[in-house]
Scaffold this motif. Structure first.
Motif, mmCIF file in Angstrom:
data_model
loop_
_atom_site.group_PDB
_atom_site.id
_atom_site.type_symbol
_atom_site.label_atom_id
_atom_site.label_comp_id
_atom_site.label_asym_id
_atom_site.label_seq_id
_atom_site.Cartn_x
_atom_site.Cartn_y
_atom_site.Cartn_z
ATOM 1 N N HIS A 1 0.807 -1.223 0.000
ATOM 2 C CA HIS A 1 0.000 0.000 0.000
ATOM 3 C C HIS A 1 0.834 1.265 0.000
ATOM 4 O O HIS A 1 1.987 1.284 0.425
ATOM 5 C CB HIS A 1 -0.949 0.006 1.198
ATOM 6 C CG HIS A 1 -0.260 0.075 2.536
ATOM 7 N ND1 HIS A 1 -0.115 1.243 3.239
ATOM 8 C CD2 HIS A 1 0.317 -0.887 3.291
ATOM 9 C CE1 HIS A 1 0.522 1.001 4.368
ATOM 10 N NE2 HIS A 1 0.796 -0.277 4.432
ATOM 11 N N ALA B 1 1.078 5.672 0.743
ATOM 12 C CA ALA B 1 0.845 6.586 1.868
ATOM 13 C C ALA B 1 -0.581 7.099 1.899
ATOM 14 O O ALA B 1 -1.118 7.388 2.967
ATOM 15 C CB ALA B 1 1.819 7.761 1.776
ATOM 16 N N TYR C 1 4.584 -1.476 3.185
ATOM 17 C CA TYR C 1 4.401 -0.054 2.901
ATOM 18 C C TYR C 1 5.427 0.396 1.861
ATOM 19 O O TYR C 1 6.632 0.191 2.029
ATOM 20 C CB TYR C 1 4.576 0.753 4.190
ATOM 21 C CG TYR C 1 4.577 2.252 3.979
ATOM 22 C CD1 TYR C 1 3.432 2.909 3.557
ATOM 23 C CD2 TYR C 1 5.727 3.005 4.206
ATOM 24 C CE1 TYR C 1 3.425 4.283 3.364
ATOM 25 C CE2 TYR C 1 5.730 4.378 4.021
ATOM 26 C CZ TYR C 1 4.579 5.014 3.598
ATOM 27 O OH TYR C 1 4.572 6.366 3.404
ATOM 28 N N GLY D 1 5.285 3.687 0.571
ATOM 29 C CA GLY D 1 4.882 5.087 0.577
ATOM 30 C C GLY D 1 5.334 5.907 -0.602
ATOM 31 O O GLY D 1 6.502 6.221 -0.733
#
Length: 503
Positions: free
Chosen positions: A33, A35, A53, A55
């Protein structure tokens, strides 16, 4: 070989997540995923799902795009279901097409799940339709942040200036001044209406309205930054009439919910629907007892009781688990009277096929005793109370004082859950929390143990007098208390308090 799902997470508001996206998130083995995927969306995952993550925001990339492509291919070799979760829509300035190409080249199966894009949703939440019959019939979605390595712009600024009704810029704040200058040079009047929408669809949403000439200075003065959508066109003037999101009663309030995560979703959703930004800080986790035998014994012997008193949804859930463990079901309660403390507990019983014989009008010991006595003599009756391992003794003691035989069985235990305590403590210290809610004495005790009693300017809302008394004993000031000791009653008290204060 697993499948990679390129999934649009929508613009932020979890309520805008598509049904297909929610289904895939719940089923995912691993979620990669960005941010800008909201916490409310990520909370829909399985507890055992791996989170990665990557980001990606302007100038803040954990991994390069090539590295993300490679990561997705590697994960597909290890997991059955890989969800690549991207803010908005994966194929609208989301680089989803590049990821899909890499997957095709590697022979990895993939699917694309479109999402609600911020370029439509953020203006809508600001009261700005991107098209309007009789006013504008064309709209262009434009990156406000082209690849800085290119020698010249790919955009036909003269055409955008004169040939398109509404212009929607993604990632457009940083280069707004230069982009607006090109529009004016291309023939767009300098007094054309324009708006910037920061954190669109989130409770922290902010909107600044101006013109091509004035908006850059206004945005700078107000301190708006990414993520933001910039809208240019006469549709912006409709905001004065159509703004709706900011008018919700708790808009912009940052409210901490301390209830156990498994039970907080409805409470959090109700506060969110009223405009609040909800910070879930579950101070407790509900766990089964290490020794399940006492509750199972009570389930086996349920026919020996005259009454069973359920004081919480957790008690209902754990008792029926034990009932099933010993090979029995709801029919075992035939001939036993059932009392539910509170409508939520009553609703949980009805889900198990039991309509409570009694739900006291108030949810304190005195009212429960009074209601039970109205049903018949308590002396000599046998009463089972499945409840938390640590619970106030007032109710069972009062029943015993009236001659009842009371069997208390620990059905579950609450344990402290201190995840993210440091970040919440800092938010409280900085004054960025408006309200902390407490739904039980245990949430108060665990909150103070984890955070302390210094909560800055934040106010406190309590579900009832027992919880309020605990809060005061632990050094907290209680600013509002529910008259009906339920979650809906607490929400009502919060709404009324802010309305009275004119906030």
């Amino acid at each position: 070989m697993g499948t990679v799902y390129l999934v649009g997470a929508g613009p932020g508001d979890p309520g805008l997540l598509t049904l297909r996206a929610a289904e895939l998130i719940r089923d995912a083995d691993v979620i990669v995923h960005d941010a800008l995927v909201s916490a409310g969306v990520l909370e829909r995952r399985r507890s055992d799902a791996e989170m990665v993550y990557v980001g990606k925001r302007a100038a803040e990339h954990t991994l390069s795009q090539d590295e993300i492509n490679t990561l997705l291919i590697e994960l597909a070799g290890r997991y059955r279901s890989v969800v690549r979760l991207k803010g908005g829509d994966p194929f609208v300035f989301g680089r989803g097409g590049e990821e899909a190409e890499a997957l095709v080249s590697a022979g990895v199966p993939f699917e694309v799940v479109p999402g609600v894009t911020a370029g439509v949703a953020a203006p809508a939440y600001a009261g700005i339709p991107v098209t309007q019959r009789g006013l504008v019939s064309s709209v262009a979605m434009i990156t406000g942040h082209e690849d800085p390595t290119k020698d010249e712009s790919d955009l036909d600024w003269a055409h955008l200036a004169r040939g398109v009704g509404t212009l929607v810029f993604y990632m457009g704040v940083g280069r707004m001044r230069g982009n607006f200058r090109r529009l004016v040079e291309g023939g767009r009047p300098a007094d054309t209406a324009a708006a910037a929408v920061e954190w669109g669809t989130y409770p922290r949403q902010r909107v600044v309205v101006g013109t091509l000439e004035s908006l850059p200075d206004l945005v700078e003065r107000e301190g708006l930054g990414a993520p933001a959508i910039v809208v240019v066109g006469e549709v912006v003037r409709l905001r004065e009439k159509l703004a709706w999101f900011e008018s919700r009663p708790l808009f912009g309030k940052r409210i901490v919910v301390t209830r156990a995560r498994a039970q907080a979703s409805d409470f959090a959703a109700s506060l969110g629907a009223l405009g609040a930004e909800v910070l879930q800080f579950p101070t407790i986790r509900i766990q089964p007892m290490e020794d399940p035998e006492p509750l199972r014994r009570a389930a086996r012997e349920i026919n020996t009781f005259d009454w069973v008193l359920f004081t919480s949804v957790n008690g209902v859930s754990r008792f029926w688990d034990s009932l099933r463990d010993v090979g029995r079901d709801t029919r075992a309660l035939a001939g036993v009277s059932v009392c539910a403390i509170g409508p939520a507990t009553g609703a949980a019983l009805e889900m198990e096929g039991v309509r409570p014989d009694l739900i006291p009008s108030r949810f304190v010991a005195e009212a429960v005793i009074e209601a039970l006595e109205a049903e018949g003599e308590l002396s000599g009756s046998r009463i089972l109370i499945p409840r938390a391992e640590v619970a106030r003794p007032v109710l069972p003691n009062e029943l015993r004082a009236r001659g009842a035989e009371v069997v208390e069985v620990a059905a579950y235990r609450t344990v402290p859950d201190g995840a993210e305590a440091d970040s919440l403590r800092e938010m409280l210290r900085s004054g960025s929390v408006d309200l902390v809610t407490f739904t039980a004495s245990s949430t108060v005790d665990n909150f103070v143990d984890l955070i302390g009693a210094e909560i800055g300017s934040a106010r406190v809302a309590s579900i009832g007098p027992i919880t309020s008394a605990t809060a005061r004993e632990r050094g907290l000031r209680v600013d509002m208390e529910a008259r009906e000791y339920t979650i809906p009653g607490l929400i009502r008290a919060i709404r009324e308090n802010y309305a009275e204060r004119g906030q």
